[in-house]
Structure formats: C-alpha cells, structure tokens
Motif scaffolding. Structure first.
Motif, PDB file in Angstrom:
ATOM      1  N   ILE A   1       0.845  -1.200   0.000  1.00 57.36           N
ATOM      2  CA  ILE A   1       0.000   0.000   0.000  1.00 57.36           C
ATOM      3  C   ILE A   1       0.886   1.258   0.000  1.00 57.36           C
ATOM      4  CG2 ILE A   1      -1.798   1.268   1.259  1.00 57.36           C
ATOM      5  CD1 ILE A   1      -2.782  -1.394   0.135  1.00 57.36           C
ATOM      6  N   GLY A   2       1.980   1.194   0.758  1.00 58.36           N
ATOM      7  CA  GLY A   2       2.920   2.323   0.792  1.00 58.36           C
ATOM      8  C   GLY A   2       3.501   2.600  -0.584  1.00 58.36           C
ATOM      9  N   PHE A   3       3.943   1.534  -1.245  1.00 56.06           N
ATOM     10  CA  PHE A   3       4.516   1.674  -2.593  1.00 56.06           C
ATOM     11  C   PHE A   3       3.474   2.246  -3.553  1.00 56.06           C
ATOM     12  CE2 PHE A   3       4.727  -0.283  -6.827  1.00 56.06           C
ATOM     13  CZ  PHE A   3       5.927   0.253  -7.283  1.00 56.06           C
TER      14      PHE A   3
ATOM     15  N   GLY B   1      -7.236   7.666  -3.148  1.00 54.14           N
ATOM     16  CA  GLY B   1      -8.389   7.670  -2.238  1.00 54.14           C
ATOM     17  C   GLY B   1      -8.851   6.267  -1.901  1.00 54.14           C
ATOM     18  N   LEU B   2      -8.874   5.401  -2.893  1.00 55.71           N
ATOM     19  CA  LEU B   2      -9.368   4.040  -2.679  1.00 55.71           C
ATOM     20  C   LEU B   2      -8.414   3.195  -1.836  1.00 55.71           C
ATOM     21  CD1 LEU B   2     -10.829   3.324  -6.232  1.00 55.71           C
ATOM     22  CD2 LEU B   2     -12.131   3.447  -4.108  1.00 55.71           C
ATOM     23  N   ILE B   3      -7.105   3.432  -1.990  1.00 52.53           N
ATOM     24  CA  ILE B   3      -6.172   2.555  -1.252  1.00 52.53           C
ATOM     25  C   ILE B   3      -5.763   3.118   0.107  1.00 52.53           C
ATOM     26  CG2 ILE B   3      -5.274   1.422  -3.319  1.00 52.53           C
ATOM     27  CD1 ILE B   3      -2.743   3.156  -2.987  1.00 52.53           C
ATOM     28  N   THR B   4      -5.871   4.466   0.281  1.00 52.47           N
ATOM     29  CA  THR B   4      -5.493   5.019   1.596  1.00 52.47           C
ATOM     30  C   THR B   4      -6.705   5.714   2.227  1.00 52.47           C
ATOM     31  OG1 THR B   4      -4.629   7.070   0.609  1.00 52.47           O
ATOM     32  CG2 THR B   4      -3.051   5.289   0.989  1.00 52.47           C
ATOM     33  N   ASN B   5      -6.814   7.013   2.033  1.00 50.16           N
ATOM     34  CA  ASN B   5      -7.977   7.735   2.570  1.00 50.16           C
ATOM     35  C   ASN B   5      -8.271   8.933   1.673  1.00 50.16           C
ATOM     36  OD1 ASN B   5      -6.517  10.202   3.738  1.00 50.16           O
ATOM     37  ND2 ASN B   5      -5.408   8.493   4.686  1.00 50.16           N
ATOM     38  N   TRP B   6      -9.476   9.489   1.813  1.00 51.29           N
ATOM     39  CA  TRP B   6      -9.897  10.560   0.903  1.00 51.29           C
ATOM     40  C   TRP B   6      -9.347  11.917   1.296  1.00 51.29           C
ATOM     41  CZ3 TRP B   6     -11.283   9.172  -3.685  1.00 51.29           C
ATOM     42  CH2 TRP B   6     -11.768   7.887  -3.872  1.00 51.29           C
ATOM     43  N   TYR B   7      -8.778  12.031   2.519  1.00 51.99           N
ATOM     44  CA  TYR B   7      -8.098  13.282   2.877  1.00 51.99           C
ATOM     45  C   TYR B   7      -6.837  13.424   2.032  1.00 51.99           C
ATOM     46  CZ  TYR B   7     -11.111  13.261   6.980  1.00 51.99           C
ATOM     47  OH  TYR B   7     -12.191  13.240   7.809  1.00 51.99           O
ATOM     48  N   ALA B   8      -6.059  12.329   1.974  1.00 56.71           N
ATOM     49  CA  ALA B   8      -4.829  12.353   1.173  1.00 56.71           C
ATOM     50  C   ALA B   8      -5.159  12.567  -0.304  1.00 56.71           C
ATOM     51  CB  ALA B   8      -4.058  11.037   1.366  1.00 56.71           C
TER      52      ALA B   8
ATOM     53  N   MET C   1      -0.077  12.110   5.223  1.00 59.14           N
ATOM     54  CA  MET C   1      -1.535  12.035   5.297  1.00 59.14           C
ATOM     55  C   MET C   1      -2.057  10.692   4.772  1.00 59.14           C
ATOM     56  SD  MET C   1      -4.069  14.976   3.959  1.00 59.14           S
ATOM     57  CE  MET C   1      -4.405  16.071   5.312  1.00 59.14           C
ATOM     58  N   ALA C   2      -1.350  10.117   3.805  1.00 56.72           N
ATOM     59  CA  ALA C   2      -1.769   8.816   3.264  1.00 56.72           C
ATOM     60  C   ALA C   2      -1.738   7.748   4.359  1.00 56.72           C
ATOM     61  CB  ALA C   2      -0.869   8.414   2.104  1.00 56.72           C
ATOM     62  N   VAL C   3      -0.816   7.909   5.312  1.00 53.16           N
ATOM     63  CA  VAL C   3      -0.691   6.920   6.393  1.00 53.16           C
ATOM     64  C   VAL C   3      -1.627   7.241   7.555  1.00 53.16           C
ATOM     65  CG1 VAL C   3       0.927   5.796   7.987  1.00 53.16           C
ATOM     66  CG2 VAL C   3       1.729   6.579   5.767  1.00 53.16           C
ATOM     67  N   THR C   4      -1.675   8.531   7.921  1.00 49.66           N
ATOM     68  CA  THR C   4      -2.376   8.894   9.159  1.00 49.66           C
ATOM     69  C   THR C   4      -3.741   9.552   8.943  1.00 49.66           C
ATOM     70  OG1 THR C   4      -1.376  11.074   9.186  1.00 49.66           O
ATOM     71  CG2 THR C   4      -0.140   9.326  10.266  1.00 49.66           C
ATOM     72  N   GLY C   5      -3.967  10.140   7.787  1.00 46.44           N
ATOM     73  CA  GLY C   5      -5.210  10.883   7.547  1.00 46.44           C
ATOM     74  C   GLY C   5      -5.163  12.293   8.106  1.00 46.44           C
ATOM     75  N   SER C   6      -3.972  12.727   8.571  1.00 42.66           N
ATOM     76  CA  SER C   6      -3.838  14.095   9.080  1.00 42.66           C
ATOM     77  C   SER C   6      -2.435  14.619   8.763  1.00 42.66           C
ATOM     78  CB  SER C   6      -4.062  14.104  10.591  1.00 42.66           C
ATOM     79  OG  SER C   6      -3.044  13.364  11.226  1.00 42.66           O
ATOM     80  N   VAL C   7      -2.128  15.838   9.219  1.00 40.35           N
ATOM     81  CA  VAL C   7      -0.760  16.349   9.079  1.00 40.35           C
ATOM     82  C   VAL C   7      -0.249  16.738  10.471  1.00 40.35           C
ATOM     83  CG1 VAL C   7      -0.876  17.188   6.707  1.00 40.35           C
ATOM     84  CG2 VAL C   7      -1.660  18.656   8.540  1.00 40.35           C
TER      85      VAL C   7
END
Lengths: 319, 55
Positions: A56-58, A120-127, A170-176
């Motif tokens: 997912i990271g890659f 958006g589909l693989i992590t979150n929609w904030y990122a 943000m992709a990992v946490t959903g925030s900054v």
C-alpha cells in the motif's frame, strides 16, 4: 474563432496519427520533478511512525508521483506556446511537435483523475483530496495565473512542489503534523533561490516569453539580493526538524553545514554580477541547491530508517 | 446516381507505423502492470480478513 481555427488546420495539416513515442509521453510527466516528489513523499510517509503495508505504501507513493507527473503534463499543455519561445523548453514534446496539445490535455486529465481516485481508494480521501488540491494549485493557481501575472510566481507556486511530504504523511495517518509542515517549509523556502539562480542565466528566455520572473522585472542585483535573503532564511528552516526535537544532532550538523554552504554560494553570487564568473556562480548555486535538498531529505530518511533497522540487526546478531 | 468519390486517405509512413507499434506496446505494458498492481493492492487491502468468512 472557428473560422480561424479551420484555416489554421487547412494551412498546417495535422498528422494522421500521434507523432509521439512512449518516451515523449514519459517526458510530459517531468520525470526529474517526479523523482523529487517520490523522495520527499517517502520521507513524509516514514515520518508517520505508523505501520503501513509496504504494498500500500509503494502504491501510494506511485499515485502521488503520477499525480505530480499529471500536473507537469497539464503545465506543459497550457504553456506549450511560451515553452516554444524559450531555449530551455523548446524541445519539450508539445512545442517540438511530437505530441499534439489535445493529446497532452487528455493524458494529463486521465492521469490526474486516475491518481486521485487510486490514492483515495487505497489510503484515505483526505490524502486524495490533498493530492487533487496540489494538482489544482500547480495547474490553475501557478501555471494559469501566478506564472504569467506576478513576480512572486514561483514563491507562492513553490507550495505545490512542497506538498508531497504532507500528502505522504496524510496517506498513512489521515492528518498532518508539525514535522511534515517543517518538511513542507524547507522545500517552500528552498524553491525561490533554486529557481532564481537558473532564471538569472535564462532571463532573456523568460523576457522573450513574457514571463514576469524576478530577474526580468527587478533586474540581476535585486534578484541576487533576494536569493541571499532566502538562503539566509533557508539555513535555520533546514535545521528546524532538529531544533524542534524531531531528529538527532547528526541531522543538525548536516543541515547547519549544508545551510552554511548555500549561504556562502548565495553571497558569492551576490558579489559576482557580470560576465562568465557570474554565470558560473549562478549555475553553481543552482546545482548545489539540488544537492542541498537531496542531502537534507536523505538525512531525514536515514533518521527514520536507522532506528528501525538497529533492533532488526541486533535480533539477527548482526551487530 | 451521382456518386461522390471518397477522399483519398493518405497512407501512414513506415515511421508512423513504427511509432504507433511502440506506443501500443508501451500502453499494453502499462495496462498489464496496472492489472497486476490493482490485484496485489486488493489482496493487501483484504489482508487476513479474506479468511474471516463462514464456510
């Protein structure tokens, strides 16, 4: 309008099929900028200190890189006319005739939408939303508006290139957090001296194309002064991750030394104002600025990786 | 019947054809890579949950 367009098409018949090679399409993505984006987004991602599936990271880094490439492609589509007027950019795929503007527009839009949806589909929609905003900022705010309108174009527009570490986090946490904001700030403050060092050498190109870059509008002396000011600002900003306690003293030493080199080269450029020596000083600062950012983010990367590696190595009796 | 002849369609040059073929290959490779990527990412997203179902 349509009559003019029709006449243009009659006078210059378009080729039957695209003249572009796969490499031309790759060049549309501004691969050098993509390398920077991949690197800084990776650092932002590792800053999160949260477990993420490596696949997912890659894939997230890939989506961010493709999004950045798409914005580069749309930038080339919009600026094809002025790119053709400048020596530095005349060989780009659109002004050279390899790829038609409509093809680049379709390519850029497809990749923009695809990369945002995928992230958006693989992590979150904030990122994903942040990535979409970054593409919008680079293409609409910078390329279509600031670049042609104000001398502060690359100062404000530099934010687009500085967002990737925050998107990675943000992709990992959903925030900054503050740490990634500091990474953003490093790239943001680094952009003006980096670009203006090149613009000093290429100012005739920019003047011909009507782009209000600082050397064209304010002249060489003022540009050198601004480069020196931003370089002096950059040194403490580069050291900030250590000053805020996010990194070790090793990073502090590396950032202080490399920040000092940047200031020295900016001062050297400030003193050398004419002829070949001035030109060389500009190129030296431009080249060193790339190395500066690489060294700083490589150090940040190692600050994250090394503490993770040591327990693994101890566990395998390798230390 | 007064039939109008179709306009003559210019033929593609060998160079055009070679570029078209290379583009098609590259596009095929990218699409293939995307299929594999989407599959792997789907499995990674499912994780261990794929086994949490009633048999």
């Amino acid at each position: 309008m349509s009559l003019v367009t029709d006449r243009l098409y009659e006078e210059a018949p378009r080729p039957l099929v695209s003249q572009g090679t796969a490499r031309d399409y790759y060049e549309l993505l501004k691969p050098r900028v993509m390398q920077l984006v991949i690197f800084t987004a990776l650092v932002g991602m590792l800053t999160a200190h949260e477990p993420i599936n490596p696949i997912i990271g890659f894939a997230s880094i890939l989506a961010i890189a493709i999004g950045a490439g798409a914005s580069g492609c749309l930038n080339m589509w919009y600026d094809a006319t002025i790119d053709g007027l400048m020596e530095r950019t005349a060989k780009r795929p659109i002004p050279s005739g390899a790829i038609a503007p409509g093809e680049a527009l379709a390519f850029g839009m497809t990749l923009s939408i695809g990369s945002v949806l995928f992230l958006g589909l693989i992590t979150n929609w904030y990122a994903a939303g942040f990535l979409a905003f970054t593409i919008f900022f680079y293409v609409v705010v910078y390329t279509m508006w600031l670049k042609h309108w104000t001398v502060q174009n690359i100062v404000i527009g530099g934010a687009a290139g500085a967002f990737p570490p925050m998107i990675g986090y943000m992709a990992v946490t959903g925030s900054v957090n503050l740490e990634t904001f500091l990474q953003f700030l490093i790239i943001f403050i680094w952009t003006p001296p980096h670009f203006w060092a090149l613009a000093l050498v290429k100012s005739k190109d920019y003047a011909r194309a009507g782009v209000p870059m600082l050397p064209v509008i304010a002249g060489g002396i003022e540009t050198r002064r601004q480069i020196l000011i931003y370089s002096i600002l950059l040194a403490p900003v580069g050291m900030a991750p250590a000053l805020f306690g996010y990194t070790s003293l090793v990073y502090l030493a590396i950032s202080a030394l490399s920040g000092g080199i940047m200031i020295w080269l900016a001062y050297d450029l400030y003193r050398k104002r004419d002829g070949d020596t001035a030109r060389k000083a500009s190129y030296r600062l431009f080249g060193t600025s790339i190395l500066y950012l690489f060294v700083l983010f490589a150090a940040l990367l190692l600050e994250e990786i090394v503490p993770m590696m040591i327990p693994m190595l101890i566990g395998r009796n390798l230390i | 019947m007064n039939e109008q002849p179709y306009p003559e369609v210019p033929k593609l040059t060998p160079e055009d054809l070679a570029k078209q073929k290379a583009r098609s290959k590259a596009l095929g490779l990218v699409l293939g890579a995307l299929v594999i990527l989407f599959f792997i990412v789907t499995i990674a997203k499912l994780g261990g949950n794929v086994w949490n179902r009633e048999l």
